[in-house]
Design an enzyme around this catalytic site. Structure first.
Site, PDB file in Angstrom:
ATOM      1  N   SER A   1     -39.843  -7.335  14.124  1.00 41.06           N
ATOM      2  CA  SER A   1     -39.591  -6.040  13.490  1.00 41.06           C
ATOM      3  C   SER A   1     -40.337  -5.939  12.165  1.00 41.06           C
ATOM      4  CB  SER A   1     -38.085  -5.879  13.243  1.00 41.06           C
ATOM      5  OG  SER A   1     -37.352  -6.170  14.412  1.00 41.06           O
ATOM      6  N   GLY A   2     -40.487  -4.726  11.671  1.00 40.05           N
ATOM      7  CA  GLY A   2     -41.112  -4.522  10.370  1.00 40.05           C
ATOM      8  C   GLY A   2     -42.455  -3.820  10.453  1.00 40.05           C
TER       9      GLY A   2
ATOM     10  N   ASP B   1     -43.519 -12.258  14.492  1.00 43.78           N
ATOM     11  CA  ASP B   1     -42.609 -11.502  13.642  1.00 43.78           C
ATOM     12  C   ASP B   1     -43.133 -11.499  12.206  1.00 43.78           C
ATOM     13  OD1 ASP B   1     -40.410 -10.037  12.859  1.00 43.78           O
ATOM     14  OD2 ASP B   1     -38.935 -11.431  13.696  1.00 43.78           O
TER      15      ASP B   1
ATOM     16  N   ASP C   1     -40.052 -11.486   4.870  1.00 42.02           N
ATOM     17  CA  ASP C   1     -39.979 -10.929   3.521  1.00 42.02           C
ATOM     18  C   ASP C   1     -40.570 -11.889   2.493  1.00 42.02           C
ATOM     19  OD1 ASP C   1     -38.533  -8.486   4.215  1.00 42.02           O
ATOM     20  OD2 ASP C   1     -36.894  -9.845   4.717  1.00 42.02           O
TER      21      ASP C   1
ATOM     22  N   LYS D   1     -35.838 -13.543   5.921  1.00 45.57           N
ATOM     23  CA  LYS D   1     -36.009 -12.412   6.813  1.00 45.57           C
ATOM     24  C   LYS D   1     -34.723 -11.591   6.828  1.00 45.57           C
ATOM     25  CE  LYS D   1     -37.792 -12.990  10.836  1.00 45.57           C
ATOM     26  NZ  LYS D   1     -38.554 -11.733  10.656  1.00 45.57           N
TER      27      LYS D   1
ATOM     28  N   GLY E   1     -34.765  -8.160   5.665  1.00 47.93           N
ATOM     29  CA  GLY E   1     -34.833  -7.005   4.767  1.00 47.93           C
ATOM     30  C   GLY E   1     -34.643  -5.696   5.514  1.00 47.93           C
ATOM     31  N   GLY E   2     -35.031  -5.706   6.793  1.00 48.60           N
ATOM     32  CA  GLY E   2     -34.853  -4.523   7.635  1.00 48.60           C
ATOM     33  C   GLY E   2     -33.557  -4.542   8.420  1.00 48.60           C
TER      34      GLY E   2
ATOM     35  N   GLU F   1     -33.613 -11.234  15.516  1.00 51.04           N
ATOM     36  CA  GLU F   1     -34.873 -11.923  15.228  1.00 51.04           C
ATOM     37  C   GLU F   1     -34.715 -13.432  15.371  1.00 51.04           C
ATOM     38  OE1 GLU F   1     -36.881  -8.740  12.067  1.00 51.04           O
ATOM     39  OE2 GLU F   1     -35.704 -10.431  11.321  1.00 51.04           O
TER      40      GLU F   1
END
Length: 329
Positions: free
Chosen positions: A50-51, A106, A109, A119, A121-122, A128
């Site tokens: 993600s991201g 992936d 952060d 990881k 932040g989202g 994940e």
């Protein structure tokens, strides 16, 4: 005259901001493209993270699928990555049908010198980490701003910790009492109240004090044992490779260095003297094509290296990818 000067200054500021943004986007794109080119092959299932950087990875994957007629199953880690897969007309999969992934790509952060990651932040840290745990090739793509020596040097929003809603306050107090710092519940921006994850949980962002980098594995295990904690945004001993983009280039590649194992970068000096069946984990990818017979030695410039003399993890290699490492370190 003064107004003209002000317009010029504003224009310069705007241009410099745009150049910096373009540089960051190019950095993300190049890291993503390199990862997809190196860690995706035909007839495999891969995890899609993600991201913002993942957008470029999916873009490149869609290009390769068309150009090379690849058969690739994509397992998403979030609603966002699921939509990216569908929007780019890629084949959507899940862990029920594909529990063992060839690779997972992936973002992160922050990444420290030991490949410890922050990881989440989202808000997708749980899915994940589950997807990352289903492969031996967990690959991180990021721009140069995520590259740090020590966690917390650059990412200032804390370590995300996903918690069961009813337990957020006891968990918050235990974290602060045991480790210091402050753990704050993440509040939503476009709705009243806390952020709700894809799994229906809350997120605590732990703004931690100065902590020794060697302690993260232990802390992560202890945090995970607190009742009410679903998962942490600390990813330790998971990433095999990190690609950091910088402008039009991939400025740095870092490979996992496990105790007693060579890095994948070191494998360029190796030459197989015969077919192999049993070898260290870090040599798996380089020697998979030769994994048919039981031979222990690999020829190097400085002589044959006998793995039976080393106390290091080993996996049994066959014509298929192993599902797990069954040998103890």
């Amino acid at each position: 005259m003064i107004r003209s000067f002000v317009r010029i200054v504003r224009s310069l500021h705007s241009s410099s901001g745009k150049l910096r943004m373009d540089s960051l986007e190019n950095a993300k794109k190049n890291a993503a493209y390199k990862a997809v080119d190196e860690y995706v092959q035909n007839n495999c299932a891969i995890g899609i993270g993600s991201g913002s950087t993942i957008v470029y990875a999916v873009q490149r994957l869609a290009e390769r699928v068309i150009q090379e007629e690849l058969n690739v199953i994509c397992v998403p880690t979030s609603f966002q990555s699921r939509q990216l897969i569908l929007d780019n007309h890629l084949t959507l999969g899940n862990l029920e049908t594909h529990p063992h992934l060839y690779s997972a790509i992936d973002g992160a952060d922050e990444v420290d010198k030991d490949l410890n990651l922050i990881k989440g932040g989202g808000g997708c840290l749980l899915q994940e980490k589950v997807v990352a745990s289903c492969t031996n090739r967990f690959v991180i793509i990021a721009d140069y701003t995520k590259n740090s020596v020590k966690l917390g040097d650059k990412y200032k929003k804390g370590i995300p910790i996903e918690v069961v809603p009813m337990a957020y306050m006891p968990v918050k107090l235990k974290i602060e009492d045991n480790y210091g710092g402050t753990a704050k519940i993440r509040m939503a921006v476009a709705k009243a109240g806390p952020v709700i994850t894809d799994n229906g949980n809350f997120i605590l962002d732990w703004h931690f004090p100065d902590i020794d980098s060697n302690s993260w594995r232990k802390i992560n295990m202890e945090l995970s044992l607190i009742p009410g904690v679903v998962e942490t945004g600390l990813f330790t001993d998971m990433a095999e490779t990190v690609f950091f983009g910088c402008g039009r280039f991939v400025s740095e590649e870092r490979r996992m260095k496990k105790k007693g194992l060579s890095t994948l970068r070191d494998l360029s000096d190796f030459k197989v003297t015969n077919n192999n069946v049993q070898l260290p984990v870090s040599l798996y990818r380089a020697l998979l094509d030769a994994a048919k017979q039981n031979v222990w030695k690999v020829q190097m410039d400085r002589g044959a290296y006998d793995y039976r003399l080393q106390q290091i993890p080993r996996i049994y290699l066959s014509g298929q990818m192993p599902v797990r490492n069954t040998m103890k370190s």
